[in-house]
Scaffold this motif. Structure first.
Motif, mmCIF file in Angstrom:
data_model
loop_
_atom_site.group_PDB
_atom_site.id
_atom_site.type_symbol
_atom_site.label_atom_id
_atom_site.label_comp_id
_atom_site.label_asym_id
_atom_site.label_seq_id
_atom_site.Cartn_x
_atom_site.Cartn_y
_atom_site.Cartn_z
ATOM 1 N N LEU A 264 25.001 53.225 86.545
ATOM 2 C CA LEU A 264 24.489 53.634 85.231
ATOM 3 C C LEU A 264 25.566 53.633 84.149
ATOM 4 C CD1 LEU A 264 22.071 56.513 86.303
ATOM 5 C CD2 LEU A 264 21.441 54.232 85.486
ATOM 6 N N ILE A 265 26.819 53.906 84.535
ATOM 7 C CA ILE A 265 27.892 53.874 83.529
ATOM 8 C C ILE A 265 28.628 52.536 83.517
ATOM 9 C CG2 ILE A 265 28.172 56.383 83.485
ATOM 10 C CD1 ILE A 265 30.677 56.056 85.194
ATOM 11 N N GLY A 266 28.139 51.587 84.339
ATOM 12 C CA GLY A 266 28.691 50.239 84.311
ATOM 13 C C GLY A 266 30.018 50.062 85.007
ATOM 14 N N SER A 267 30.282 50.848 86.043
ATOM 15 C CA SER A 267 31.565 50.785 86.753
ATOM 16 C C SER A 267 31.555 49.730 87.861
ATOM 17 C CB SER A 267 31.913 52.152 87.350
ATOM 18 O OG SER A 267 32.185 53.068 86.339
ATOM 19 N N ARG A 268 31.279 48.509 87.499
ATOM 20 C CA ARG A 268 31.211 47.407 88.469
ATOM 21 C C ARG A 268 32.489 47.318 89.311
ATOM 22 N NH1 ARG A 268 28.453 42.336 88.295
ATOM 23 N NH2 ARG A 268 27.798 42.912 86.199
ATOM 24 N N GLU A 269 33.646 47.244 88.662
ATOM 25 C CA GLU A 269 34.902 47.055 89.384
ATOM 26 C C GLU A 269 35.200 48.221 90.320
ATOM 27 O OE1 GLU A 269 36.652 44.244 89.643
ATOM 28 O OE2 GLU A 269 35.068 43.414 88.376
ATOM 29 N N THR A 270 34.860 49.421 89.912
ATOM 30 C CA THR A 270 35.077 50.584 90.775
ATOM 31 C C THR A 270 34.290 50.426 92.065
ATOM 32 O OG1 THR A 270 35.427 52.005 88.855
ATOM 33 C CG2 THR A 270 34.876 53.099 90.926
ATOM 34 N N LEU A 271 33.039 50.018 91.954
ATOM 35 C CA LEU A 271 32.206 49.841 93.144
ATOM 36 C C LEU A 271 32.656 48.659 93.990
ATOM 37 C CD1 LEU A 271 28.711 50.635 91.631
ATOM 38 C CD2 LEU A 271 29.970 51.987 93.315
ATOM 39 N N LEU A 272 33.093 47.585 93.342
ATOM 40 C CA LEU A 272 33.529 46.403 94.088
ATOM 41 C C LEU A 272 34.855 46.642 94.803
ATOM 42 C CD1 LEU A 272 32.580 43.542 91.616
ATOM 43 C CD2 LEU A 272 31.332 44.293 93.660
ATOM 44 N N ASP A 273 35.686 47.511 94.241
ATOM 45 C CA ASP A 273 36.993 47.798 94.839
ATOM 46 C C ASP A 273 36.913 48.794 95.997
ATOM 47 O OD1 ASP A 273 38.241 46.076 93.105
ATOM 48 O OD2 ASP A 273 38.930 47.642 91.730
ATOM 49 N N ASP A 274 35.787 49.463 96.148
ATOM 50 C CA ASP A 274 35.620 50.480 97.179
ATOM 51 C C ASP A 274 34.666 49.945 98.248
ATOM 52 O OD1 ASP A 274 35.955 53.728 97.441
ATOM 53 O OD2 ASP A 274 34.096 52.987 98.324
ATOM 54 N N SER A 275 34.932 50.201 99.507
ATOM 55 C CA SER A 275 34.077 49.676 100.582
ATOM 56 C C SER A 275 32.886 50.576 100.915
ATOM 57 C CB SER A 275 34.913 49.448 101.843
ATOM 58 O OG SER A 275 35.430 50.672 102.311
ATOM 59 N N SER A 276 32.674 51.630 100.160
ATOM 60 C CA SER A 276 31.611 52.589 100.475
ATOM 61 C C SER A 276 30.229 51.956 100.555
ATOM 62 C CB SER A 276 31.579 53.724 99.452
ATOM 63 O OG SER A 276 32.745 54.495 99.516
ATOM 64 N N ILE A 277 29.930 50.994 99.687
ATOM 65 C CA ILE A 277 28.572 50.423 99.713
ATOM 66 C C ILE A 277 28.286 49.732 101.044
ATOM 67 C CG2 ILE A 277 28.288 50.197 97.219
ATOM 68 C CD1 ILE A 277 28.920 47.162 97.586
ATOM 69 N N TRP A 278 29.332 49.358 101.758
ATOM 70 C CA TRP A 278 29.149 48.703 103.052
ATOM 71 C C TRP A 278 29.031 49.712 104.184
ATOM 72 C CZ3 TRP A 278 27.741 43.952 102.433
ATOM 73 C CH2 TRP A 278 28.122 43.296 101.267
#
Length: 193
Positions: free
Chosen positions: A67-81
């Protein structure tokens, strides 16, 4: 004896002007249609194994970051996997947001941008080769010891099912991006236990 620190963690400051506004639309297009229905009630976080395991970006925080547009933060972290696909978040959500689908959409963004952890690509390669993301070559011996057939009733025992899975995977974005090799390997030899 364990010594506890009295230090308070430094709060993370995020510069909202750096957010990517198109991330919300991208996630909605990739399966997270109900993203904007999220009211950040945290019911999903209360049942999430990722949150309990201490991953920094569990379902609620993934939605917040999108929602705040933190694409790079999410891509740099492996949590989504780390999501275990239990769907507890979807079952409990009072707004039918389907947080699991949003995590899958964010994974699709990561795949497009080649932001996959090594273990993920290893798992995908194993899935293509033998039909199991986690495959232990010596598992057949352990199965036999406890009275089970050496090959489980899965793609390992059914080469035609593996060929069908491989055909499906060849039609996905993974094949188009070339993240894992998807040659026309002989199935029979790859299914040994």
């Amino acid at each position: 004896m364990v010594k506890l620190s009295n230090a308070i963690a430094e709060p993370q400051v995020i510069d909202l002007s750096l957010g990517e506004l198109d991330l919300v639309d991208e996630i909605k297009e990739l399966g997270g249609e109900e993203l904007l229905e999220c009211i950040q009630c945290a019911k999903c976080a209360a049942v999430c194994p990722m949150a309990l395991a201490g991953f920094p970006f569990f379902n609620k925080r993934v939605i917040q970051a999108i929602l705040i547009g933190s694409r790079e933060t999410l891509l740099d972290d492996s949590s989504i996997w780390a999501c275990q696909s239990c769907n507890r978040c979807t079952e409990i959500c009072p707004r039918q947001v389907r947080p699991f689908e949003i995590i899958l959409a964010m994974r699709r963004v990561a795949v497009r941008e080649f932001a996959l952890p090594t273990l993920t690509t290893d798992g995908l390669k194993s899935l293509f080769d033998v039909g199991h993301a986690v495959y232990l070559k010596e598992a057949g011996k352990s199965r036999k010891k406890v009275g089970l057939p050496e090959k489980p009733p899965s793609t390992l025992a059914h080469p035609q099912a593996l060929r069908e899975l491989q055909a499906i995977m060849r039609k996905t974005a993974l094949a188009e991006l070339g993240i894992i090799p998807m040659g026309e390997a002989e199935v029979a030899g790859s299914c040994e236990v």
